[in-house]
Design a protein around this motif. Structure first.
Motif, PDB file in Angstrom:
ATOM      1  N   ASP A 169       0.801  -1.221   0.000  1.00 42.67           N
ATOM      2  CA  ASP A 169       0.000   0.000   0.000  1.00 42.67           C
ATOM      3  C   ASP A 169       0.836   1.273   0.000  1.00 42.67           C
ATOM      4  O   ASP A 169       1.977   1.295   0.470  1.00 42.67           O
ATOM      5  N   CYS A 170       0.217   2.323  -0.495  1.00 33.67           N
ATOM      6  CA  CYS A 170       0.826   3.653  -0.508  1.00 33.67           C
ATOM      7  C   CYS A 170       1.043   4.129   0.920  1.00 33.67           C
ATOM      8  O   CYS A 170       0.145   4.050   1.756  1.00 33.67           O
ATOM      9  N   SER A 175      -3.859   3.448  -0.362  1.00 33.01           N
ATOM     10  CA  SER A 175      -4.319   2.771  -1.574  1.00 33.01           C
ATOM     11  C   SER A 175      -3.219   1.856  -2.091  1.00 33.01           C
ATOM     12  O   SER A 175      -2.091   1.875  -1.587  1.00 33.01           O
ATOM     13  N   PHE A 176      -3.540   1.052  -3.118  1.00 32.39           N
ATOM     14  CA  PHE A 176      -2.511   0.189  -3.685  1.00 32.39           C
ATOM     15  C   PHE A 176      -1.372   1.053  -4.218  1.00 32.39           C
ATOM     16  O   PHE A 176      -1.584   1.983  -5.005  1.00 32.39           O
ATOM     17  N   GLY A 177      -0.155   0.743  -3.799  1.00 28.85           N
ATOM     18  CA  GLY A 177       0.997   1.537  -4.217  1.00 28.85           C
ATOM     19  C   GLY A 177       1.796   0.831  -5.287  1.00 28.85           C
ATOM     20  O   GLY A 177       2.519  -0.116  -5.000  1.00 28.85           O
ATOM     21  N   LYS A 187       6.972   3.715  -0.796  1.00 29.17           N
ATOM     22  CA  LYS A 187       5.948   3.225  -1.724  1.00 29.17           C
ATOM     23  C   LYS A 187       4.826   4.257  -1.816  1.00 29.17           C
ATOM     24  O   LYS A 187       4.365   4.785  -0.798  1.00 29.17           O
ATOM     25  N   CYS A 188       4.366   4.532  -3.016  1.00 32.57           N
ATOM     26  CA  CYS A 188       3.304   5.515  -3.208  1.00 32.57           C
ATOM     27  C   CYS A 188       2.397   5.083  -4.348  1.00 32.57           C
ATOM     28  O   CYS A 188       2.683   4.116  -5.065  1.00 32.57           O
ATOM     29  N   CYS A 189       1.289   5.788  -4.520  1.00 32.58           N
ATOM     30  CA  CYS A 189       0.350   5.477  -5.596  1.00 32.58           C
ATOM     31  C   CYS A 189       0.355   6.609  -6.611  1.00 32.58           C
ATOM     32  O   CYS A 189       0.866   7.711  -6.344  1.00 32.58           O
ATOM     33  N   SER A 191      -2.158   8.352  -7.699  1.00 32.99           N
ATOM     34  CA  SER A 191      -3.015   9.465  -7.283  1.00 32.99           C
ATOM     35  C   SER A 191      -2.231  10.465  -6.448  1.00 32.99           C
ATOM     36  O   SER A 191      -2.368  11.683  -6.621  1.00 32.99           O
ATOM     37  N   SER A 276       7.705   3.154 -11.526  1.00 34.60           N
ATOM     38  CA  SER A 276       6.795   2.057 -11.201  1.00 34.60           C
ATOM     39  C   SER A 276       7.521   0.944 -10.439  1.00 34.60           C
ATOM     40  O   SER A 276       8.689   0.669 -10.690  1.00 34.60           O
ATOM     41  N   GLY A 290      -1.083  -3.808  -9.906  1.00 39.14           N
ATOM     42  CA  GLY A 290      -2.218  -2.922  -9.677  1.00 39.14           C
ATOM     43  C   GLY A 290      -3.164  -2.971 -10.867  1.00 39.14           C
ATOM     44  O   GLY A 290      -2.719  -2.949 -12.020  1.00 39.14           O
ATOM     45  N   SER A 322      -5.630  -3.732  -5.540  1.00 42.77           N
ATOM     46  CA  SER A 322      -4.941  -5.017  -5.443  1.00 42.77           C
ATOM     47  C   SER A 322      -5.966  -6.060  -5.859  1.00 42.77           C
ATOM     48  O   SER A 322      -7.150  -5.749  -6.042  1.00 42.77           O
TER      49      SER A 322
END
Length: 374
Positions: A169-170, A175-177, A187-189, A191, A276, A290, A322
C-alpha cells in the motif's frame, strides 16, 4: 511493469446461479450500496474475473521516470547467472567468516554492491545469495535501473528496494501503491503523485553550485532526472537536472550556499523522482502491478454518451486495486459483472472498450535516451 502471471489460488471461487435480483441481496445493500450481483453465484474462479473485468493502466507507468526495457532480459539473466564452481578468491576478505562477508554485502549500498560483484566470479557467487537480491533483480529490475541511472543508488541498499517491493500500500493514503518515491524509497500510488501529495522536492540550479560536482550528492540525497516524457500531459524533457528533498534546503549554508528555487518546472519534478514498482506477496510468491476496473471505464463511456456523468465517475475509473480489493469492488460494480456475464455468453469483451484494450495509452511514448544532453 514486468509482466509476471498473477498468482491467485485456483481454489478461490465465486458461485453464481440465476436468481431474481430481489432475492439474496449482498450485505452491501443494507448500507445503500448496489446489489452484489444481477445474477447470483455459479463457479467462477477469481483469476477469470480479474482477467475479464480488470486491466492495468499502462499510461500511469509511462508518466514517470523509466528506462528502455528492451535489454532487461539480458541484464536480468546476467545479474542472476549461477556460478557453481570457481577458483577465484575474495582476497583479504577471504580470511573473514562467510557470515561476515554476507553481512558486509547486505549493508553495501546498491552501487557499491554491484561494483563489488564485478570483482570476480567468487564475488558474483556471494552477491547472488545476498538477502533480497534475487527477488529484486527478478521483479524490480526497472526500478533498480532507474535508481542507478538517477544516481540515487548510493543512498540505499538492495534490501531497501526489496522492502519497498514487498510493501503493498501507498505510505501516504493507504491505496494500492504501484510506484516508489526515489528520494526516500517510499511506496506511493499514482493518485498521490498526480495530486502532488508527495514530500516536497526542489531543483538545484547548477550554475549556483560552487562546490565540486560530487560534493552535494555525497552529503544530500540528490537525484539526477532522466530525459523522457513526463506526466499525463506527455511533456518531453531532454535536459537533466538535479533534484533534492526540500527538507535539505535549510542546509544550503552548510553546502556553500547551494541555491534551490521554485519554478514552473516543479510540476514535473514529482514524476521525475518516481518510477513504477510492483508488489511482491512474499507468502504466495505472486506479483501484482495494480489493476483498474474495466466496468467503471465502460460506465464512464456510457455516461459521457448520455451526458449523465456522476461526480466520482473519473475517480472510480482511475482507482487502482490489489486483487483482493478488486474482488470486493466487483461485488458492487454492475458493469464489471456484466462483462463476466457477456464473456460467458461468448462475447469478446476485450474489444468492448478501446481505452481498456490499450491500457489507457493511446500514444506511443519513446524513451529519450540522450543522457549526454545538456
Amino acid at each position: 511493469c514486468l509482466r509476471v502471471a498473477p498468482h491467485i489460488s485456483t481454489n478461490s471461487t465465486l458461485h453464481y446461479t440465476s436468481a431474481p435480483e430481489t432475492k439474496r441481496r449482498h450485505p452491501a445493500m443494507e448500507s445503500g450500496k448496489a446489489a452484489a450481483s444481477p445474477y447470483e453465484c455459479e463457479k467462477v474462479h477469481e483469476i477469470d474475473i480479474i482477467s475479464i473485468a480488470s486491466y492495468h493502466r499502462r499510461d500511469f507507468d509511462l508518466a514517470v521516470a523509466r528506462t528502455n526495457r528492451r535489454d532487461h532480459e539480458k541484464v536480468r539473466s546476467s545479474l542472476l547467472r549461477t556460478i557453481s564452481t570457481t577458483s577465484s578468491t575474495l582476497g583479504n576478505l577471504q580470511s573473514l567468516p562467510l557470515e561476515i562477508v554476507y553481512e558486509i554485502c547486505f549493508l553495501l549500498d546498491i552501487r557499491s554492491l554491484l561494483n563489488f560483484r564485478h570483482a570476480n566470479r567468487r564475488a558474483q557467487q556471494i552477491v547472488r545469495v545476498t538477502r533480497g537480491y534475487e527477488a529484486t533483480i527478478t521483479h524490480a529490475l526497472e526500478a533498480l535501473c532507474v535508481t542507478l541511472k538517477t544516481n540515487i543508488a548510493s543512498w540505499f541498499t538492495v534490501f531497501d528496494l526489496f522492502k519497498a517491493l514487498c510493501t503493498r500500500d501507498c505510505h501516504l493514503c493507504g491505496s494500492f501503491g504501484g510506484f516508489i518515491f526515489l528520494p526516500s524509497f517510499m511506496k506511493c500510488c499514482f493518485s498521490c503523485i498526480r495530486e502532488d501529495s508527495l514530500p516536497s522536492i526542489l531543483p538545484v540550479l547548477k550554475r549556483s553550485v560552487k562546490s565540486s560536482p560530487g560534493s552535494l550528492s555525497s552529503s544530500v540525497p540528490t537525484l539526477m532526472s532522466l530525459p523522457g516524457t513526463y506526466s499525463m500531459d506527455e511533456i518531453v524533457r531532454k535536459k537533466r537536472i538535479q533534484i533534492i528533498p526540500a527538507e535539505y534546503v535549510t542546509l544550503r549554508e552548510e553546502h556553500e550556499r547551494t541555491r534551490v528555487t521554485q519554478s514552473k518546472e516543479t510540476v514535473l519534478l514529482r514524476y521525475m523522482v518516481t518510477t513504477s514498482l510492483p508488489y511482491l506477496d512474499i507468502e504466495s510468491g505472486g506479483i501484482q502491478n495494480g489493476i483498474c476496473c474495466s466496468g467503471c471505464q465502460i460506465a464512464l463511456e456510457k455516461a459521457l454518451g448520455s451526458s449523465r456523468i456522476q461526480s466520482n465517475a473519473c475517480v472510480l475509473r482511475d482507482k487502482v486495486y490489489s486483487y483482493d480489493e478488486f474482488m470486493e469492488h466487483f461485488l458492487e460494480c454492475r458493469e464489471a459483472q456484466n462483462l463476466l456475464k457477456l464473456s460467458h455468453q461468448g462475447v469478446d469483451v476485450a474489444h468492448i472498450s478501446e481505452f481498456v484494450r490499450r491500457g489507457g495509452c493511446f500514444k506511443k511514448r519513446d524513451v529519450v535516451m540522450s543522457f549526454n544532453s545538456k
